[in-house]
Motif scaffolding. Structure first.
Motif, PDB file in Angstrom:
ATOM      1  N   ARG A 248      40.208 -32.393 -53.372  1.00 27.86           N
ATOM      2  CA  ARG A 248      41.484 -33.063 -53.681  1.00 27.86           C
ATOM      3  C   ARG A 248      41.852 -32.954 -55.158  1.00 27.86           C
ATOM      4  NH1 ARG A 248      43.447 -38.074 -55.266  1.00 27.86           N
ATOM      5  NH2 ARG A 248      45.425 -38.617 -54.304  1.00 27.86           N
ATOM      6  N   ASP A 249      40.882 -33.060 -56.034  1.00 27.20           N
ATOM      7  CA  ASP A 249      41.168 -32.937 -57.464  1.00 27.20           C
ATOM      8  C   ASP A 249      41.840 -31.604 -57.776  1.00 27.20           C
ATOM      9  OD1 ASP A 249      40.156 -35.431 -58.031  1.00 27.20           O
ATOM     10  OD2 ASP A 249      38.268 -34.698 -58.880  1.00 27.20           O
ATOM     11  N   GLY A 250      41.403 -30.549 -57.110  1.00 25.92           N
ATOM     12  CA  GLY A 250      41.992 -29.233 -57.329  1.00 25.92           C
ATOM     13  C   GLY A 250      43.461 -29.191 -56.964  1.00 25.92           C
ATOM     14  N   ARG A 251      43.818 -29.854 -55.882  1.00 28.23           N
ATOM     15  CA  ARG A 251      45.232 -29.894 -55.483  1.00 28.23           C
ATOM     16  C   ARG A 251      46.060 -30.642 -56.528  1.00 28.23           C
ATOM     17  NH1 ARG A 251      42.604 -30.550 -50.630  1.00 28.23           N
ATOM     18  NH2 ARG A 251      42.865 -32.801 -50.608  1.00 28.23           N
ATOM     19  N   VAL A 252      45.540 -31.753 -57.014  1.00 30.47           N
ATOM     20  CA  VAL A 252      46.248 -32.541 -58.034  1.00 30.47           C
ATOM     21  C   VAL A 252      46.375 -31.729 -59.327  1.00 30.47           C
ATOM     22  CG1 VAL A 252      46.120 -34.605 -59.486  1.00 30.47           C
ATOM     23  CG2 VAL A 252      45.566 -34.754 -57.052  1.00 30.47           C
ATOM     24  N   VAL A 253      45.291 -31.084 -59.731  1.00 34.08           N
ATOM     25  CA  VAL A 253      45.319 -30.269 -60.949  1.00 34.08           C
ATOM     26  C   VAL A 253      46.311 -29.119 -60.794  1.00 34.08           C
ATOM     27  CG1 VAL A 253      43.949 -28.663 -62.339  1.00 34.08           C
ATOM     28  CG2 VAL A 253      43.020 -30.901 -61.726  1.00 34.08           C
ATOM     29  N   GLY A 254      46.314 -28.480 -59.645  1.00 33.95           N
ATOM     30  CA  GLY A 254      47.265 -27.405 -59.392  1.00 33.95           C
ATOM     31  C   GLY A 254      48.699 -27.877 -59.524  1.00 33.95           C
ATOM     32  N   GLU A 255      48.979 -29.047 -58.990  1.00 29.55           N
ATOM     33  CA  GLU A 255      50.325 -29.611 -59.095  1.00 29.55           C
ATOM     34  C   GLU A 255      50.685 -29.926 -60.547  1.00 29.55           C
ATOM     35  OE1 GLU A 255      50.497 -32.944 -56.448  1.00 29.55           O
ATOM     36  OE2 GLU A 255      50.124 -31.697 -54.682  1.00 29.55           O
ATOM     37  N   LEU A 256      49.730 -30.493 -61.285  1.00 30.36           N
ATOM     38  CA  LEU A 256      49.983 -30.807 -62.697  1.00 30.36           C
ATOM     39  C   LEU A 256      50.270 -29.547 -63.503  1.00 30.36           C
ATOM     40  CD1 LEU A 256      47.267 -33.502 -63.407  1.00 30.36           C
ATOM     41  CD2 LEU A 256      49.736 -33.841 -63.466  1.00 30.36           C
ATOM     42  N   LEU A 257      49.463 -28.506 -63.286  1.00 34.90           N
ATOM     43  CA  LEU A 257      49.668 -27.273 -64.034  1.00 34.90           C
ATOM     44  C   LEU A 257      50.950 -26.569 -63.611  1.00 34.90           C
ATOM     45  CD1 LEU A 257      46.057 -25.847 -64.406  1.00 34.90           C
ATOM     46  CD2 LEU A 257      47.466 -26.989 -66.126  1.00 34.90           C
ATOM     47  N   ALA A 258      51.282 -26.620 -62.331  1.00 40.88           N
ATOM     48  CA  ALA A 258      52.538 -26.029 -61.871  1.00 40.88           C
ATOM     49  C   ALA A 258      53.724 -26.745 -62.508  1.00 40.88           C
ATOM     50  CB  ALA A 258      52.620 -26.071 -60.354  1.00 40.88           C
ATOM     51  N   GLU A 259      53.631 -28.066 -62.610  1.00 41.61           N
ATOM     52  CA  GLU A 259      54.685 -28.844 -63.276  1.00 41.61           C
ATOM     53  C   GLU A 259      54.784 -28.457 -64.748  1.00 41.61           C
ATOM     54  OE1 GLU A 259      55.248 -33.370 -64.820  1.00 41.61           O
ATOM     55  OE2 GLU A 259      54.466 -33.150 -62.793  1.00 41.61           O
ATOM     56  N   LEU A 260      53.636 -28.279 -65.388  1.00 40.97           N
ATOM     57  CA  LEU A 260      53.620 -27.865 -66.788  1.00 40.97           C
ATOM     58  C   LEU A 260      54.294 -26.509 -66.946  1.00 40.97           C
ATOM     59  CD1 LEU A 260      52.695 -28.158 -69.739  1.00 40.97           C
ATOM     60  CD2 LEU A 260      50.542 -27.074 -69.031  1.00 40.97           C
ATOM     61  N   VAL A 261      53.943 -25.568 -66.095  1.00 39.36           N
ATOM     62  CA  VAL A 261      54.534 -24.238 -66.163  1.00 39.36           C
ATOM     63  C   VAL A 261      56.046 -24.326 -65.974  1.00 39.36           C
ATOM     64  CG1 VAL A 261      54.659 -22.020 -64.961  1.00 39.36           C
ATOM     65  CG2 VAL A 261      52.446 -22.997 -65.527  1.00 39.36           C
ATOM     66  N   HIS A 262      56.472 -25.149 -65.047  1.00 40.07           N
ATOM     67  CA  HIS A 262      57.913 -25.347 -64.834  1.00 40.07           C
ATOM     68  C   HIS A 262      58.561 -25.923 -66.096  1.00 40.07           C
ATOM     69  CE1 HIS A 262      61.641 -26.086 -62.747  1.00 40.07           C
ATOM     70  NE2 HIS A 262      61.613 -27.328 -63.189  1.00 40.07           N
ATOM     71  N   HIS A 263      57.894 -26.866 -66.711  1.00 39.18           N
ATOM     72  CA  HIS A 263      58.388 -27.489 -67.947  1.00 39.18           C
ATOM     73  C   HIS A 263      58.563 -26.450 -69.059  1.00 39.18           C
ATOM     74  CE1 HIS A 263      58.803 -30.597 -71.064  1.00 39.18           C
ATOM     75  NE2 HIS A 263      57.881 -29.951 -71.759  1.00 39.18           N
ATOM     76  N   LEU A 264      57.710 -25.438 -69.044  1.00 47.55           N
ATOM     77  CA  LEU A 264      57.722 -24.433 -70.105  1.00 47.55           C
ATOM     78  C   LEU A 264      58.563 -23.208 -69.754  1.00 47.55           C
ATOM     79  CD1 LEU A 264      53.926 -24.627 -70.983  1.00 47.55           C
ATOM     80  CD2 LEU A 264      55.826 -25.646 -72.237  1.00 47.55           C
ATOM     81  N   THR A 265      59.350 -23.284 -68.700  1.00 40.67           N
ATOM     82  CA  THR A 265      60.130 -22.145 -68.219  1.00 40.67           C
ATOM     83  C   THR A 265      60.958 -21.487 -69.316  1.00 40.67           C
ATOM     84  OG1 THR A 265      60.239 -23.042 -65.989  1.00 40.67           O
ATOM     85  CG2 THR A 265      61.918 -21.449 -66.587  1.00 40.67           C
ATOM     86  N   GLU A 266      61.508 -22.261 -70.177  1.00 42.09           N
ATOM     87  CA  GLU A 266      62.377 -21.718 -71.225  1.00 42.09           C
ATOM     88  C   GLU A 266      61.600 -21.144 -72.401  1.00 42.09           C
ATOM     89  OE1 GLU A 266      65.847 -21.901 -71.075  1.00 42.09           O
ATOM     90  OE2 GLU A 266      65.587 -22.618 -69.022  1.00 42.09           O
ATOM     91  N   ARG A 267      60.301 -21.260 -72.413  1.00 39.38           N
ATOM     92  CA  ARG A 267      59.539 -20.957 -73.620  1.00 39.38           C
ATOM     93  C   ARG A 267      58.920 -19.565 -73.680  1.00 39.38           C
ATOM     94  NH1 ARG A 267      57.587 -26.104 -76.355  1.00 39.38           N
ATOM     95  NH2 ARG A 267      58.731 -27.669 -75.229  1.00 39.38           N
ATOM     96  N   GLY A 268      59.083 -18.734 -72.701  1.00 38.30           N
ATOM     97  CA  GLY A 268      58.485 -17.415 -72.826  1.00 38.30           C
ATOM     98  C   GLY A 268      58.346 -16.700 -71.509  1.00 38.30           C
ATOM     99  N   ASP A 269      57.686 -15.555 -71.568  1.00 37.03           N
ATOM    100  CA  ASP A 269      57.530 -14.753 -70.365  1.00 37.03           C
ATOM    101  C   ASP A 269      56.342 -15.217 -69.542  1.00 37.03           C
ATOM    102  OD1 ASP A 269      55.229 -13.708 -71.542  1.00 37.03           O
ATOM    103  OD2 ASP A 269      56.220 -11.897 -72.216  1.00 37.03           O
ATOM    104  N   ARG A 270      56.109 -14.550 -68.431  1.00 41.89           N
ATOM    105  CA  ARG A 270      55.057 -14.921 -67.488  1.00 41.89           C
ATOM    106  C   ARG A 270      53.684 -14.969 -68.150  1.00 41.89           C
ATOM    107  NH1 ARG A 270      54.290 -14.766 -61.903  1.00 41.89           N
ATOM    108  NH2 ARG A 270      52.178 -14.230 -61.313  1.00 41.89           N
ATOM    109  N   GLU A 271      53.404 -14.006 -68.996  1.00 42.37           N
ATOM    110  CA  GLU A 271      52.109 -13.939 -69.647  1.00 42.37           C
ATOM    111  C   GLU A 271      51.872 -15.172 -70.519  1.00 42.37           C
ATOM    112  OE1 GLU A 271      49.788 -10.273 -71.410  1.00 42.37           O
ATOM    113  OE2 GLU A 271      51.414 -10.874 -72.733  1.00 42.37           O
TER     114      GLU A 271
END
Length: 97
Positions: free
Chosen positions: A18-41
């Motif tokens: 379960r922790d992995g699912r929560v962490v995945g969601e947190l990191l996905a949210e972070l990546v979404h938050h950073l959408t304007e900040r750069g390329d995929r890499e």
């Protein structure tokens, strides 16, 4: 954009169940938050650095996510992914892209 396969594999390794699912969601949210900040890499590098700063502990990961939202460069430094050799370090920690 979602998380890359190698980041998802590392989440499963460091945070099983379960922790992995929560962490995945947190990191996905972070990546979404950073959408304007750069390329995929750049987004993968920031997500990976945040995960490394978590060191397998949810409380540390939460702190790293907050830090990344405030200034993602601090997370890169903390994970050792800020310098010129960051690509090699990322591959060493997460495997090939």
């Amino acid at each position: 954009m979602g998380l890359t396969m190698r980041v998802e594999k590392r989440i499963a390794k460091d945070f099983p169940g379960r922790d992995g699912r929560v962490v995945g969601e947190l990191l996905a949210e972070l990546v979404h938050h950073l959408t304007e900040r750069g390329d995929r890499e750049d987004k993968e590098r920031i997500a990976a650095a945040t995960l490394l700063c978590g060191r397998g502990r949810v409380d540390r990961l939460l702190d790293a996510v907050q830090l990344a939202k405030e200034d993602w460069r601090d997370v890169l430094v903390g994970a050792g992914l800020a310098d010129a050799g960051w690509r090699e370090q990322l591959e060493a920690d997460f495997g090939p892209a």
